[in-house]
Structure formats: structure tokens, C-alpha cells
Design a protein around this motif. Structure first.
Motif, short mmCIF file in Angstrom:
data_model
loop_
_atom_site.label_atom_id
_atom_site.label_comp_id
_atom_site.label_asym_id
_atom_site.label_seq_id
_atom_site.Cartn_x
_atom_site.Cartn_y
_atom_site.Cartn_z
N ILE A 194 0.85 -1.21 0.00
CA ILE A 194 0.00 0.00 0.00
C ILE A 194 0.88 1.25 0.00
CG2 ILE A 194 -1.80 1.27 1.24
CD1 ILE A 194 -2.59 -1.42 2.48
N ALA A 195 0.54 2.19 -0.87
CA ALA A 195 1.24 3.49 -0.91
C ALA A 195 0.39 4.52 -0.19
CB ALA A 195 1.46 3.91 -2.36
N VAL A 214 -3.60 0.13 8.30
CA VAL A 214 -3.40 -0.88 7.24
C VAL A 214 -2.18 -1.76 7.56
CG1 VAL A 214 -4.65 0.27 5.37
CG2 VAL A 214 -2.23 0.77 5.69
N ARG A 215 -1.21 -1.18 8.25
CA ARG A 215 -0.05 -1.98 8.65
C ARG A 215 -0.47 -3.03 9.70
NH1 ARG A 215 3.68 -5.09 7.60
NH2 ARG A 215 5.24 -5.36 9.21
N ARG A 216 -1.34 -2.62 10.62
CA ARG A 216 -1.83 -3.57 11.63
C ARG A 216 -2.43 -4.82 10.99
NH1 ARG A 216 -4.11 -0.45 16.88
NH2 ARG A 216 -4.63 1.34 15.63
N ALA A 217 -3.02 -4.62 9.80
CA ALA A 217 -3.65 -5.75 9.10
C ALA A 217 -2.60 -6.61 8.38
CB ALA A 217 -4.69 -5.24 8.12
N GLY A 250 7.06 -1.23 11.25
CA GLY A 250 7.53 -1.71 9.95
C GLY A 250 7.07 -0.86 8.77
N VAL A 251 6.45 0.31 9.04
CA VAL A 251 6.05 1.20 7.94
C VAL A 251 7.31 1.90 7.40
CG1 VAL A 251 4.77 3.32 7.39
CG2 VAL A 251 3.75 1.60 8.90
N ALA A 266 -8.74 3.39 5.81
CA ALA A 266 -7.94 2.20 6.13
C ALA A 266 -8.84 0.97 6.22
CB ALA A 266 -7.19 2.41 7.44
N ALA A 267 -9.99 1.11 6.86
CA ALA A 267 -10.92 -0.03 6.99
C ALA A 267 -11.36 -0.47 5.59
CB ALA A 267 -12.13 0.37 7.84
#
Ligand SMILES: Cc1cc2nc3c(=O)[nH]c(=O)nc-3n(C[C@H](O)[C@H](O)[C@H](O)COP(=O)(O)OP(=O)(O)OC[C@H]3O[C@@H](n4cnc5c(N)ncnc54)[C@H](O)[C@@H]3O)c2cc1C
Ligand code: SF4
Length: 491
Positions: free
Chosen positions: A170-171, A186-189, A231-232, A481-482
Motif C-alpha cells: 500500500i502506498a 493498514v499496517r496492523r492488518a 515496519g512502515v 484504512a478499513a
């Protein structure tokens, strides 16, 4: 109220609570807890935060003012529906970690929002205590309490859990509050997330616009550090639309989805004579030089200079104007005038910022506006010629329309003029992404899930809403994000 009196009152109330519940009348009797602040005469000479924050005693007393209303109207006033009654009750009971956890269910940046959200026109405006005193500023100080619990958690090493890697990329374009919140969710996912940021530092307006004395940069940096620990990846000096186009990111660089959070960073000018003279700044440039580039430290480590002004006029009446005026003062100006064509009542700036600006000695010139800017033979600004105004009938915004008084011209001598009359959308993404739909003001059109007209592309914050607020950008980031997580789950 002295510290000793405050402590005594808290002890009395805690004693009373052991046998009896506090009645509304007991709660109304608790004086509203003022925010401790730096002295105006001292703070105009430094860039440190003006409001120094509640102590535990302040916080518990203030939280005890809350009536714990059944319907909690404050929650409806919050753009992201934080369970305000519940977190305030937790503070009143001394359960600070629980209070922060409740806030974090809906807001990822409480230390920021506790400082810059316009509570007086949101949650606090609907607070029952404020209604009782017929003044929203006398309601429970929700933002100050939010800041208190957020600051207790400063320097915490806790990093949100990240799900197993999905392999989807994802950008995120822009690292303002909307971009930060989207990236975290989105990183959490478990997605692989890269933020592309045009500047050399992250944070968007929270860093380049809002000054250090209102929002210390270290607070924003902490949120960024959490993202990188998750980790982003962040790529700086990368302008989407110049370095790479959105299309290239999606078709050549392997990104499966994108979020556009590029804000509204294009300054507006009045279109009057003299706006290109030396010494005339847009607020955007002035604040970016001062905040992001730390021009106040020029010659002591910072590379970016700024005009050393003696007499400054700032044109406008919003938060951006207040920030510019107060920054000019801290950069050494002897006189700073705030020139606004309506009255103080119509000023869009937060009441607190207006109050602070006045305390610091900013001179308000209301019902006035420049007609032209006057320069000398070297094209340097030396004055503005203003007209006086009166208020007419309300316009589309509901505020009374300012009407110039013919023949009322007068002159204000100055060496710097800062235009703070608003920002629009930067046209770069529009010019380089023909598939995206924009409205007539240049804002990206999205649906209720922040989805744009382009497959896999979502957008939020100021580029969608026009110049708005941090909390609204955050709220849209969460929605986007969702929706991205759902989109990628099906892909
Ligand atoms: C001086 C000032 C004071 C303010 N005060 C308040 C306040 O007190 N309270 C409040 O709630 N709101 C305030 N606001 C408004 C608030 O800051 C914004 O509404 C909010 O920051 C918008 O967030 P955003 O995520 O949409 O984008 P922004 O914060 O605008 O961030 C956008 C980011 O995208 C980057 N970018 C732009 N174009 C590109 C590109 N092509 N490629 C890559 N990156 C790009 C920019 O460099 C920037 O870092 C203020 C605004 C200003 C200017
Ligand atoms: S409206 Fe005010 S008094 Fe009522 S629950 Fe909310 S913060 Fe407390």
C-alpha cells in the motif's frame, strides 16, 4: 486557586465520595481548572509550549466536574465519537491507563488532538456543564484531560501488534495526520506500507504549519517512530506527480492500493497590487521556514533564513493567521498587527488562540483589509493601504458580510506582510492523474468509504474536505484504512 487549595479540595471530595455519591451541585461547585501556562511576557521570547499541562490534581478535579450524563451529548459533538464520558469518569477515579485506552479506541493521536482540536465548537460545545453556565468554554475541559492522559504515556515503548504479512503493498501519499492514521491501521492488518512524503520530514501541517509553541514536534515524531517500529517505510523528498505518478506506483511499482492524503497546501492570495513585493509572504511559506526549517535558529545550526522584521501585518483571522502573528513575535518583531475584515466574533480561529495572541501583545485591527501593498524603489514592502469595513447581512457562510467603506483609506507602515487568508488544493495530483474525479474546488471526490473514482485508490483529509482539522483528517484516515483492508481481503 493555589496548589494547596486544589489539593485540599480534592481530598475533601474524595473523602465525601467514600460515603456519598457526588451530587450535580457538588460538581458545579468545583471551579474549572485553568491550564497552567507560561507567562505571556516570557513566552513571547521563546518557542516552548505555551500551555504547560495539568497536574494530577488539576486533572482529577476537572474530571469530577463531569456529571456523567446518561446520554453524554459530548460524544455526539466529537467527530470520531470518542467515549468521552467514560474516559473522563476513569480520570475522576484515577484510572489513567483505562482512560487512554478508551480514547485510543477512536483516536490514534490523543496528545495531538488534546492540544489542537477545537473542542469549544465540538465536544465541549454540547457539554451539559457548559450549558448550565451558558458558556461552552465553562464546560468540562475535555481536551485538557485528553492531553493529560496522553502525556502520561509519553516515551512508552508499546508498539501495536501487526498481523502476519499479507504480501500486499500500500502506498500512502503524504504523512499528515490522515496519512499517519491510515498507515497504522493498514499496517496492523499485515500489509506492506510505504509513505511517500514530499518534504524531508514527516507530520504534514502538524510539523510545518502548527508552531512548536502549540504542538511540540517531538510529540508528532513519537507517533512517526511508532509507525516505523511497526515496519512502515517512509520515503522523503518524493513528490507523487513529479518523482513518480500515482499511475506508475500502481501499475509499475507493484502497489495494490493507495491512500491520498496530500492536504491543502496551496496558499491563496488576495489578488491585490504589491503581493509580489519582497517581504510579502504566504503564511504557508512563513510558517514552513520558521517551523520545519527552524529559521528561528538560523546561524545557530539551521540553514534557512527568514526576514528579520520589526513591523509585521498578518492578514486573516483564522488559526493560520494567529500562528503566523505569534511566530513573527517570537522571531523578534516589535509590532505585530492582525488585520481582519470582520469582527472578532466572526474570527474562525480558536478562542484560546485569540486570547493567547492578545495576551502576547498582538494588535488586532478588525473591520479593516488591505486594498494594496506599497513598496519602495527596491521593491521592498513598506506599507499597506487599508480600507475600513462594516458588517452587512449574513452571507452563504452564515457570517455577516464585510462591506468596504468608500473613502476610508489609511496606511499602516510595516516591513513584512503575511497573507493568511486560506489554502486550497495543490493541483499536482489532478494534473498528473486524469482518471481521478475532482470537484470544482480541486478537491478529490470520494464516497462514504473514502473511495475515489479510481480502482484501489482512497483519499481523505484536507484534499477531500478542503482546509479542515486534524481530527477530521484522522477520522477519514480510519474510514479509508478499513475500506482498504476490506478491498485487499477480497483481491
Ligand atoms: C498553520 C495551521 C494551523 C492549523 N491549526 C489547526 C488546529 O489548531 N487544529 C486543527 O485541528 N487543525 C489545524 N489546522 C488544520 C490541520 O492541520 C489540517 O486540517 C490537517 O493537518 C490535514 O491533515 P492531512 O492529513 O489532510 O494533510 P496535511 O497535514 O496537510 O499533510 C499533507 C502531507 O502531504 C505532503 N504532500 C503534499 N503533496 C504531496 C505529493 N504530491 N507527494 C507526496 N507528499 C505530498 C505534504 O508535504 C504534507 O506533509 C491548521 C492548519 C494550518 C496550516
Ligand atoms: S456532556 Fe459534559 S458533563 Fe455530560 S458526560 Fe459529557 S463531558 Fe460529562
Amino acid at each position: 486557586m493555589t496548589d494547596k487549595e486544589r489539593q485540599q479540595l480534592l481530598q475533601q471530595l474524595l473523602e465525601k465520595q467514600k460515603t456519598d455519591k457526588l451530587k450535580p451541585s457538588d460538581r458545579y461547585d468545583i471551579p474549572q481548572q485553568d491550564m497552567p501556562e507560561q507567562d505571556p511576557a516570557v513566552r513571547r521570547g521563546n518557542v516552548n509550549e505555551v500551555a504547560t499541562g495539568y497536574t494530577e490534581t488539576h486533572a482529577r478535579l476537572e474530571a469530577m466536574r463531569c456529571l456523567q450524563c446518561k446520554k453524554a451529548p459530548c460524544v455526539n459533538g466529537c467527530p470520531v465519537q470518542i467515549r468521552i464520558r467514560d474516559f473522563v469518569t476513569a480520570i475522576a477515579e484515577g484510572n489513567y491507563k483505562e482512560a487512554l485506552d478508551i480514547i485510543k479506541e477512536n483516536s490514534l493521536l490523543p496528545a495531538v488532538c488534546g492540544r489542537v482540536c477545537p473542542q469549544e465548537v465540538q465536544c465541549q460545545q454540547t457539554c451539559t456543564v457548559g450549558k448550565k453556565f451558558k458558556d461552552p468554554t465553562k464546560g468540562v475541559s475535555i481536551g485538557r484531560l485528553e492531553r493529560y492522559v496522553a502525556d502520561l504515556n509519553k516515551n512508552s515503548d508499546s508498539v501495536p501488534t501487526v498481523a502476519a504479512e499479507t504480501g500486499k503493498k500500500i502506498a500512502i501519499i503524504g504523512s499528515g495526520p490522515g496519512g499517519i492514521v491510515t498507515a497504522a491501521d493498514v499496517r496492523r492488518a499485515g500489509h506492506d506500507v510505504t509513505i511517500f512524503e514530499a518534504f524531508h520530514k514527516p507530520g504534514g501541517v502538524m510539523v510545518y504549519g502548527i508552531p512548536e509553541f502549540r504542538l511540540p514536534k517531538a510529540i508528532v515524531q513519537e507517533e512517526i517512530d511508532t509507525l516505523t517500529k511497526m515496519g512502515v517505510k517512509i520515503v522523503y523528498n518524493f513528490i507523487v506527480g513529479r518523482t513518480r505518478t500515482l499511475e506508475q506506483l500502481l501499475t509499475e511499482d507493484g502497489f495494490d492500493a493507495a491512500y491520498i492524503g496530500v492536504g491543502a497546501g496551496l496558499p491563496r492570495f488576495m489578488g491585490i497590487e504589491g503581493e509580489s513585493l519582497i517581504g510579502v509572504y504566504s503564511a504557508n511559506e512563513y510558517l514552513t521556514r520558521a517551523n520545519l526549517m527552524k529559521a528561528y535558529d538560523f546561524g545557530r545550526g539551521a540553514d534557512t533564513p527568514i526576514a528579520l522584521s520589526k513591523k509585521v501585518a498578518v492578514i486573516g483571522g483564522g488559526n493560520v493567521a494567529m500562528d503566523s502573528a505569534r511566530t513573527a513575535l517570537r522571531l523578534g518583531a516589535e509590532k505585530v498587527y492582525l488585520v481582519y475584515r470582520r469582527t472578532e466574533k466572526e474570527m474562525p480561529a480558536r478562542i484560546e488562540e485569540v486570547h493567547h495572541a492578545k495576551e502576547e501583545g498582538i494588535e488586532f485591527h478588525i473591520l479593516q483589509s488591505p486594498k494594496r501593498i506599497i513598496g519602495d524603489e527596491n521593491s521592498r514592502v513598506v506599507a499597506i493601504e487599508c480600507l475600513k469595513y462594516e458588517l452587512g447581512e449574513p452571507d452563504d457562510s452564515g457570517r455577516r458580510r464585510p462591506i468596504p467603506i468608500e473613502g476610508s483609506e489609511f496606511r499602516i507602515d510595516l516591513d513584512t506582510c503575511i497573507m493568511a487568508i486560506g489554502n486550497g488544493a495543490n493541483p499536482l495530483i489532478r494534473q498528473t492523474t486524469p482518471e481521478l474525479e475532482f470537484n470544482k474546488w480541486g478537491n478529490i471526490v470520494v464516497d462514504e468509504n473514502c473511495k475515489t473514482s479510481m480502482e484501489g485508490v482512497y483519499a481523505g483529509g484536507d484534499i477531500v474536505l478542503g482546509a479542515a482539522t486534524v481530527i477530521l483528517a484522522m477520522g477519514q484516515g480510519r474510514i479509508a484504512a478499513a475500506a482498504i483492508n476490506e478491498y485487499l481481503a477480497k483481491k
